[in-house]
Design a protein around this motif. Structure first.
Motif, PDB file in Angstrom:
ATOM      1  N   GLY A   1       0.819  -1.055   0.066  1.00 23.25           N
ATOM      2  CA  GLY A   1       0.165  -0.002  -0.067  1.00 23.25           C
ATOM      3  C   GLY A   1       0.900   1.246   0.139  1.00 23.25           C
ATOM      4  N   SER A   2       0.211   2.464   0.155  1.00 22.42           N
ATOM      5  CA  SER A   2       0.812   3.736  -0.060  1.00 22.42           C
ATOM      6  C   SER A   2       0.262   4.734   0.897  1.00 22.42           C
ATOM      7  CB  SER A   2       0.714   4.267  -1.490  1.00 22.42           C
ATOM      8  OG  SER A   2       1.563   5.392  -1.348  1.00 22.42           O
ATOM      9  N   VAL A   3       0.961   5.787   1.420  1.00 27.27           N
ATOM     10  CA  VAL A   3       0.517   6.671   2.438  1.00 27.27           C
ATOM     11  C   VAL A   3      -0.552   7.561   1.762  1.00 27.27           C
ATOM     12  CG1 VAL A   3       2.311   8.339   1.428  1.00 27.27           C
ATOM     13  CG2 VAL A   3       1.590   8.511   4.292  1.00 27.27           C
ATOM     14  N   ASP A   4      -0.532   7.691   0.231  1.00 24.47           N
ATOM     15  CA  ASP A   4      -1.649   8.230  -0.158  1.00 24.47           C
ATOM     16  C   ASP A   4      -2.837   7.675  -0.933  1.00 24.47           C
ATOM     17  OD1 ASP A   4      -0.185   7.160  -2.254  1.00 24.47           O
ATOM     18  OD2 ASP A   4       0.091   9.106  -3.534  1.00 24.47           O
ATOM     19  N   TRP A   5      -3.159   6.140  -0.405  1.00 24.98           N
ATOM     20  CA  TRP A   5      -4.008   5.458  -0.867  1.00 24.98           C
ATOM     21  C   TRP A   5      -5.069   5.475   0.499  1.00 24.98           C
ATOM     22  CZ3 TRP A   5      -1.959   0.024  -2.884  1.00 24.98           C
ATOM     23  CH2 TRP A   5      -1.237   0.413  -4.050  1.00 24.98           C
ATOM     24  N   VAL A   6      -6.427   5.681   0.008  1.00 18.20           N
ATOM     25  CA  VAL A   6      -7.361   5.719   0.915  1.00 18.20           C
ATOM     26  C   VAL A   6      -8.647   4.840   0.500  1.00 18.20           C
ATOM     27  CG1 VAL A   6      -6.891   8.026   1.988  1.00 18.20           C
ATOM     28  CG2 VAL A   6      -8.395   7.961   0.198  1.00 18.20           C
ATOM     29  N   GLN A   7      -9.316   4.363   1.407  1.00 18.23           N
ATOM     30  CA  GLN A   7     -10.398   3.360   1.184  1.00 18.23           C
ATOM     31  C   GLN A   7     -11.763   4.223   1.245  1.00 18.23           C
ATOM     32  OE1 GLN A   7     -11.020  -0.100   3.315  1.00 18.23           O
ATOM     33  NE2 GLN A   7     -12.736  -0.546   2.377  1.00 18.23           N
ATOM     34  N   THR A   8     -12.455   4.565   0.226  1.00 19.81           N
ATOM     35  CA  THR A   8     -13.630   5.353  -0.059  1.00 19.81           C
ATOM     36  C   THR A   8     -14.826   4.394  -0.395  1.00 19.81           C
ATOM     37  OG1 THR A   8     -13.323   5.999  -2.090  1.00 19.81           O
ATOM     38  CG2 THR A   8     -12.468   7.582  -0.666  1.00 19.81           C
ATOM     39  N   GLY A   9     -15.676   3.973   0.601  1.00 20.58           N
ATOM     40  CA  GLY A   9     -16.767   3.111   0.165  1.00 20.58           C
ATOM     41  C   GLY A   9     -15.934   1.842  -0.140  1.00 20.58           C
ATOM     42  N   LYS A  10     -16.381   1.318  -1.125  1.00 17.18           N
ATOM     43  CA  LYS A  10     -15.616  -0.103  -1.707  1.00 17.18           C
ATOM     44  C   LYS A  10     -14.696   0.359  -2.770  1.00 17.18           C
ATOM     45  CE  LYS A  10     -20.371  -1.997  -1.908  1.00 17.18           C
ATOM     46  NZ  LYS A  10     -21.435  -3.114  -2.584  1.00 17.18           N
ATOM     47  N   ASP A  11     -14.128   1.518  -2.884  1.00 15.00           N
ATOM     48  CA  ASP A  11     -13.031   1.749  -4.009  1.00 15.00           C
ATOM     49  C   ASP A  11     -11.852   2.029  -2.995  1.00 15.00           C
ATOM     50  OD1 ASP A  11     -14.701   1.390  -6.026  1.00 15.00           O
ATOM     51  OD2 ASP A  11     -15.421   3.502  -5.950  1.00 15.00           O
ATOM     52  N   ILE A  12     -10.658   1.873  -3.785  1.00 17.25           N
ATOM     53  CA  ILE A  12      -9.529   2.592  -3.236  1.00 17.25           C
ATOM     54  C   ILE A  12      -9.058   3.531  -4.503  1.00 17.25           C
ATOM     55  CG2 ILE A  12      -7.180   1.947  -2.879  1.00 17.25           C
ATOM     56  CD1 ILE A  12      -9.025   0.350  -1.076  1.00 17.25           C
ATOM     57  N   ARG A  13      -8.586   4.739  -3.699  1.00 17.80           N
ATOM     58  CA  ARG A  13      -8.363   5.869  -4.370  1.00 17.80           C
ATOM     59  C   ARG A  13      -7.178   6.364  -4.111  1.00 17.80           C
ATOM     60  NH1 ARG A  13     -12.125   8.076  -7.814  1.00 17.80           N
ATOM     61  NH2 ARG A  13     -14.177   7.330  -7.837  1.00 17.80           N
ATOM     62  N   ARG A  14      -6.286   7.290  -4.957  1.00 18.71           N
ATOM     63  CA  ARG A  14      -5.073   7.863  -4.638  1.00 18.71           C
ATOM     64  C   ARG A  14      -5.447   9.399  -4.699  1.00 18.71           C
ATOM     65  NH1 ARG A  14      -0.918   6.084  -8.272  1.00 18.71           N
ATOM     66  NH2 ARG A  14      -1.943   7.538  -9.776  1.00 18.71           N
ATOM     67  N   ILE A  15      -5.060  10.022  -3.354  1.00 21.44           N
ATOM     68  CA  ILE A  15      -5.235  11.472  -2.934  1.00 21.44           C
ATOM     69  C   ILE A  15      -4.105  12.224  -3.660  1.00 21.44           C
ATOM     70  CG2 ILE A  15      -6.984  10.833  -1.428  1.00 21.44           C
ATOM     71  CD1 ILE A  15      -4.809  11.507   0.874  1.00 21.44           C
ATOM     72  N   GLY A  16      -4.247  13.433  -3.801  1.00 21.92           N
ATOM     73  CA  GLY A  16      -3.301  14.223  -3.925  1.00 21.92           C
ATOM     74  C   GLY A  16      -2.396  14.664  -3.003  1.00 21.92           C
ATOM     75  N   LEU A  17      -1.780  13.833  -2.091  1.00 22.95           N
ATOM     76  CA  LEU A  17      -0.731  14.156  -1.102  1.00 22.95           C
ATOM     77  C   LEU A  17       0.402  14.706  -1.579  1.00 22.95           C
ATOM     78  CD1 LEU A  17      -0.529  14.078   1.943  1.00 22.95           C
ATOM     79  CD2 LEU A  17      -0.041  11.636   1.828  1.00 22.95           C
ATOM     80  N   SER A  18       0.777  15.837  -1.046  1.00 22.70           N
ATOM     81  CA  SER A  18       2.167  16.394  -1.504  1.00 22.70           C
ATOM     82  C   SER A  18       3.375  15.607  -0.989  1.00 22.70           C
ATOM     83  CB  SER A  18       2.141  17.865  -1.128  1.00 22.70           C
ATOM     84  OG  SER A  18       1.222  18.673  -1.699  1.00 22.70           O
ATOM     85  N   PHE A  19       4.193  15.617  -1.488  1.00 27.62           N
ATOM     86  CA  PHE A  19       5.608  14.829  -1.277  1.00 27.62           C
ATOM     87  C   PHE A  19       6.072  15.631   0.171  1.00 27.62           C
ATOM     88  CE2 PHE A  19       9.994  13.797  -1.198  1.00 27.62           C
ATOM     89  CZ  PHE A  19      10.039  12.556  -1.577  1.00 27.62           C
ATOM     90  N   GLY A  20       6.177  14.764   1.228  1.00 26.75           N
ATOM     91  CA  GLY A  20       6.926  15.480   2.277  1.00 26.75           C
ATOM     92  C   GLY A  20       5.990  16.595   3.063  1.00 26.75           C
TER      93      GLY A  20
END
Length: 451
Positions: free
Chosen positions: A264-283
């Protein structure tokens, strides 16, 4: 200091060596090799022994790179002069002693001496599910502690990214240049070979940042631009281009690799039944503001996809990890396949199982590159597998230091066409010099004598 270990080419067993007072390397007692003199050997001799071997392996039909936490620590050390932030245990109050005890048992079963935050989170999540089933009042308290703990965990990962991003300009540039050189040694594949597959157990976005600087396109399972969504359908998407004046014959676009984050990754989140990647800035300082974007609903830090089970296989049987580990197995368990590990301690048994299965195919090869072997798992796994001819090892600071490795032992990027043209020209000239008229006459005379 941890001893240096090398085993490549026709070395029948690992060779242990250390640096002597004369700045040369000397084999330890019990190690011997035909290519090493009794007086010792230099870095140049090591390069002549290692680099051609790695160059040939890197042009295998299938090439994969598995990067562990050692890569993050190496780049962070180049940039900030110290290792990246570690993963400390979470301060839980609900059943803390029982959670920690169960985490220790889990770690021991995986061959690790002590449990880490991943073991603690896994056990705590299992306990939370049990308390929710029992409708226990402590469930709400434990859920709140886990949400705060996950946010702290995410911030420790971001702290490591920030340590690199905020380093002094000269050191940061050197660190990223070394990372780019490292990635390009693998990603520069000739057009007739399969794409490089990059796998990592890290939660940070260091590889993504390095690929962005190197101009390498990473193909993963996420589709979309604003808020990419994880897709189970694995279509072998690729990037091609049409050369000028040629129609109907698309060619591979250079600098493209397949990318999979196994844990997994620090910018992956579970939204309902889906896994999405959010626009989390580096650092970024914290993940909390990025979880308040429209469309994420009531997402909290507890929904971050950064805690798969690294000790047993229960978590990896769940979505999305089953898809990620299927990608690993399908990429490496193929004939004429080479897997290179860097900074991976062989502490994840579910990954080790895939590697063992890969080596049952005679034409596959494993290259282990690591700064040290703190868990003693590398050498244990080497002995357990029992296929020394299919395993190469570069272990120790004299070999696996990231700057030393990229400068001396990794092959130059094969994308450099000028190198190929120069080598072909030298071959032609060398062959021409050998075929001078005098040499031709001598060859004719030799042929007449034989008649």
């Amino acid at each position: 200091m941890y001893p240096n270990i090398v085993k490549v080419r026709n070395d029948d067993k690992p060779l242990y060596f250390a640096e002597s007072e004369s700045k040369k390397f000397k084999l330890r007692e019990g190690s011997e090799a035909s290519w090493i003199s009794s007086e010792g050997f230099s870095e140049k001799e090591l390069r002549e022994h290692i680099e051609p071997w790695l160059t040939s392996l890197f042009q295998s039909e299938h090439l994969s790179l598995l990067a562990g936490s050692g890569l993050t620590h190496a780049v962070h050390y180049l940039a900030a002069g110290k290792k990246a932030a570690g993963m400390e245990r979470l301060p839980l109050t609900t059943c803390q002693d029982k959670i920690n005890a169960a985490a220790e048992v889990s770690a021991n079963q995986a061959g690790r001496k002590t449990g880490n935050v991943e073991d603690q989170l896994r056990v705590a999540n299992e306990l939370l599910r049990g308390l929710e089933i029992l409708q226990d009042d402590e469930a709400a308290t434990l859920r709140g502690e886990l949400e705060a703990g996950m946010q702290t965990f995410a911030e420790s990962i971001l702290k490591s990214e920030a340590g690199i991003a905020t380093a002094p300009d000269t050191q940061r540039e050197q660190a990223f240049n070394t990372l780019v050189t490292f990635l390009m040694s693998f990603a520069s594949r000739i057009g007739t070979r399969d794409r490089l597959s990059i796998f990592t157990t890290n939660y940070d976005r260091l590889i993504e940042a390095g690929a962005e600087l190197a101009g390498v396109h990473l193909l993963d399972r996420f589709l979309g631009n604003l808020m990419p969504i994880f897709r189970s359908s694995r279509l072998d998407l690729d990037m091609h281009y049409n050369p000028p004046g040629i129609r109907g014959e698309p060619r591979y676009l250079e600098g493209v690799a397949r990318f999979t984050k196994l844990h997994g990754s620090v910018d992956w989140v579970q939204t309902g039944k889906d896994i999405r990647r959010i626009g989390l800035s580096f650092g970024a300082e914290t993940v909390d503001p990025y979880l308040k974007a429209p469309g994420l609903g009531e997402v909290t830090a507890h929904k971050l996809m950064i805690y798969p089970n690294a000790a047993k296989d229960r978590e990896t049987a769940d979505y999305p990890y089953v898809e990620l580990f299927r990608d690993l197995a399908s990429a490496v368990c193929r004939p004429n396949s080479t897997l290179v590990t860097y900074g991976y301690s062989f502490g994840d048994e579910h990954i080790n199982r895939v590697i063992r299965d890969m080596l049952t195919i005679p034409s596959t090869h494993l290259v282990v590159i690591s700064f040290d072997d703190p868990l003693k798992r590398i050498m244990e796994t080497y002995k357990q597998i029992g296929r020394p001819s299919q395993i190469s090892m570069l272990i120790g600071p004299a070999l696996a230091d990231l700057a030393t490795l990229t400068e001396n032992y990794l092959p130059k990027a094969a994308i450099d066409k000028a190198t190929f043209r120069m080598s072909e020209l030298l071959k032609q000239r060398f062959a021409t010099q050998k075929s001078t008229p005098k040499a031709k006459d001598q060859a004719d005379e030799d042929g007449s004598d034989q008649l």
